[in-house]
Design an enzyme around this catalytic site. Structure first.
Site, mmCIF file in Angstrom:
data_model
loop_
_atom_site.group_PDB
_atom_site.id
_atom_site.type_symbol
_atom_site.label_atom_id
_atom_site.label_comp_id
_atom_site.label_asym_id
_atom_site.label_seq_id
_atom_site.Cartn_x
_atom_site.Cartn_y
_atom_site.Cartn_z
ATOM 1 C CB SER A 57 -0.878 0.015 1.253
ATOM 2 O OG SER A 57 -1.709 -1.124 1.312
ATOM 3 C CB ALA A 111 -8.645 1.857 1.432
ATOM 4 C CG HIS A 148 -8.903 -5.567 -4.060
ATOM 5 N ND1 HIS A 148 -7.778 -4.866 -4.428
ATOM 6 C CD2 HIS A 148 -8.554 -6.284 -2.950
ATOM 7 C CE1 HIS A 148 -6.783 -5.147 -3.601
ATOM 8 N NE2 HIS A 148 -7.234 -5.991 -2.691
#
Length: 277
Positions: A57, A111, A148
């Site tokens: 990430s 996220a 996703h």
């Protein structure tokens, strides 16, 4: 040199690595050992510096040492990105997410950081990303942060889209791409020349996939998680884009902006030096 190469069991990652996996893109200087794990596991393995090259990430990069970002292979949303969902009719709104119980796909995911930047602190309930819609539907949490392909496939008859982080980020940054996933390579195990060569090789793998779209999507379908081919093709086209070939100034600026905002709000406690090769 044998390279341990970490990537996720997700269609966009598989698409990017199709050139390597098919044997069409290779180098006599490297042999590749694929390591396939979910993104939060790869984040943790990068913290322990267990892999030569790995997807992580973008958020996780703030906590890594001796890794450099590869210019290719980044997952950036273009006014789209992760979505917060709630059970239909629950009355949960974006304004009510602060201090709510929100299912997240990992504390180091981008996220999660983006949601914190948008709403402030909330009660994180960490779990595997694929279980989040079911947990939201059961009422065990107030809302869930989906990533996703679930960003585009969640059932609108059962869930309300509470907050779309892509448009939020776009409005806050004047249109910068949404920094989600990156690939990093180890400065401990690879020389400067090896880092540059592998970075260029990875770009070739991405370009091979884009030039052989049908075959690369066919390969990516092994990670479709039951989704139809047209959905996977759509998802791949969303997250394997021009910035994936080379993040360039806009991709780098987006990562730097995310860390600057995070430091200002106290979610990251030191300056993060973004190094790209």
């Amino acid at each position: 040199m044998e390279i341990t190469l970490g990537h996720t069991p997700d269609a966009d990652d598989a698409f990017m690595f199709y050139g390597f996996a098919s044997g069409k893109v290779s180098s006599s200087n490297f042999t590749i050992k694929h390591v396939i794990e979910d993104i939060e596991t790869l984040n943790r393995r990068a913290l322990a510096h267990e892999l030569d090259v790995t997807a992580v990430s973008a958020h996780a990069y703030a906590y890594l040492s001796d890794y450099v970002i590869l210019r290719g292979g980044g997952s950036f949303g273009l006014n789209y990105g992760p979505v917060v969902i709630a059970k239909k009719g629950s009355g949960i709104t974006a304004d009510r997410l602060k201090n709510a119980r929100v299912a997240i796909p990992g504390r180091m995911t981008s996220a999660n950081l983006l949601l914190k930047l948008a709403v402030g602190d909330f009660k994180e309930v960490e779990m595997s990303f694929e279980t989040i819609p079911d947990v939201v539907l059961s009422g065990k949490v107030d809302a869930g942060l989906v990533i996703h392909e679930a960003q585009i496939t969640y059932d609108r008859t059962k869930f309300d889209g509470v907050l779309e982080l892509g448009p939020w980020w776009d409005s806050q940054t004047g249109g910068l791409p949404v920094p989600l996933g990156i690939n990093v390579a180890s400065k401990r195990t690879m020389t400067a020349n090896q880092l540059k060569e592998f970075s260029d090789l990875f770009v070739q793998s991405i370009e091979f996939g884009l030039e052989n779209m049908d075959a690369a999507v066919d390969y990516a379908m092994q990670y479709a998680r039951g989704q139809p081919r047209e959905t996977i093709a759509r998802f791949v086209r969303m997250y394997v884009n021009d910035i994936t070939r080379d993040m360039g100034p806009s991709g780098r600026k987006a990562i730097e902006k995310m860390f600057l905002m995070a430091k200002e709000k106290g979610f990251v406690h030191s300056d993060v030096q973004v190094e790209v090769v």
